[in-house]
Design a protein around this motif. Sequence first.
Motif: not given
Length: 53
Positions: A1-2, A15-16, A28-30, A50-53
């Motif tokens: 979960m990113e 998501f938390k 809820t996951d993105f 955009k997904k964070l790394k």
Amino acid sequence: MEKYVCMECGYVYNFKIGDPDNKIKSGTDFKDVPEEWVCPLCAAKKEQFKKLK
């Protein structure tokens, strides 16, 4: 979960936490956030995140 960041304003979707003001429950996951959802700060579309790394 990113975590995902809005490329327009820097808002981070976690998501938390979800987005309770817009009826997105915590956990809820993105990928499960509805496509019509927009950034709560700047109204950018989901595709602007955009997904964070």
